[in-house]
Write a protein that holds these residues in place. Structure first.
Motif, short mmCIF file in Angstrom:
data_model
loop_
_atom_site.label_atom_id
_atom_site.label_comp_id
_atom_site.label_asym_id
_atom_site.label_seq_id
_atom_site.Cartn_x
_atom_site.Cartn_y
_atom_site.Cartn_z
N HIS A 40 0.87 -1.17 0.00
CA HIS A 40 0.00 0.00 0.00
C HIS A 40 0.91 1.23 0.00
O HIS A 40 1.85 1.31 0.80
N CYS A 43 1.35 3.29 3.37
CA CYS A 43 2.10 2.55 4.39
C CYS A 43 3.59 2.56 4.08
O CYS A 43 4.42 2.76 4.96
N SER A 90 -4.38 -6.66 -4.61
CA SER A 90 -4.42 -6.98 -3.19
C SER A 90 -3.01 -6.86 -2.61
O SER A 90 -2.02 -7.24 -3.23
N VAL A 91 -2.94 -6.31 -1.41
CA VAL A 91 -1.67 -6.10 -0.73
C VAL A 91 -1.14 -7.43 -0.24
O VAL A 91 -1.84 -8.17 0.45
N HIS A 93 2.01 -7.68 1.35
CA HIS A 93 2.81 -7.44 2.55
C HIS A 93 2.25 -6.22 3.28
O HIS A 93 2.63 -5.09 2.98
N PRO A 94 1.36 -6.44 4.26
CA PRO A 94 0.75 -5.30 4.97
C PRO A 94 1.76 -4.63 5.91
O PRO A 94 2.57 -5.29 6.57
#
Length: 112
Positions: A40, A43, A90-91, A93-94
């Motif tokens: 993201h 982030c 879609s992420v 690695h958050p």
């Protein structure tokens, strides 16, 4: 600064990807490896801002390494590249989101 290709604005820095809401994909370019990670942008910007790192894609890519290639080679393999994705992804690695006040303060500094 962002570059234009066929009339579309393409980010070259992490903060530009965050303002354009483009996800950031980091790819390994080691021979035979096709690993990719999606982050993201807000982030990732927060992480680089907190640590005082340069957020240009070319210098930021040097901070990443491929775990699979590094395990096989028994040393860190740093052959990554970064791109901004305009499509929803879609992420994988958050990371924690940065404080909203820091982000707004940063945008205010850009506006002058």
């Amino acid at each position: 600064m962002a570059v234009y290709k066929d009339g579309i604005k393409i980010p070259t820095q992490i903060w530009e990807a965050a303002t354009l809401h483009h996800m950031i994909m980091v790819s390994c370019h080691a021979p035979g490896c096709e690993k990719r990670a999606v982050f993201h942008p807000h982030c990732l910007w927060g992480l680089f801002w907190k640590r005082g790192w340069d957020d240009d894609f070319t210098s930021a890519a040097r901070r990443f390494y491929c775990r699979a290639c590094s395990t096989a080679a028994k040393r860190r393999v740093k052959q990554a590249s970064m791109t901004g994705l305009a499509v929803a992804a879609s992420v994988t690695h958050p990371l924690p989101f940065p404080d909203e006040r820091e982000w707004k303060r940063f945008l205010a500094q850009l506006r002058g």
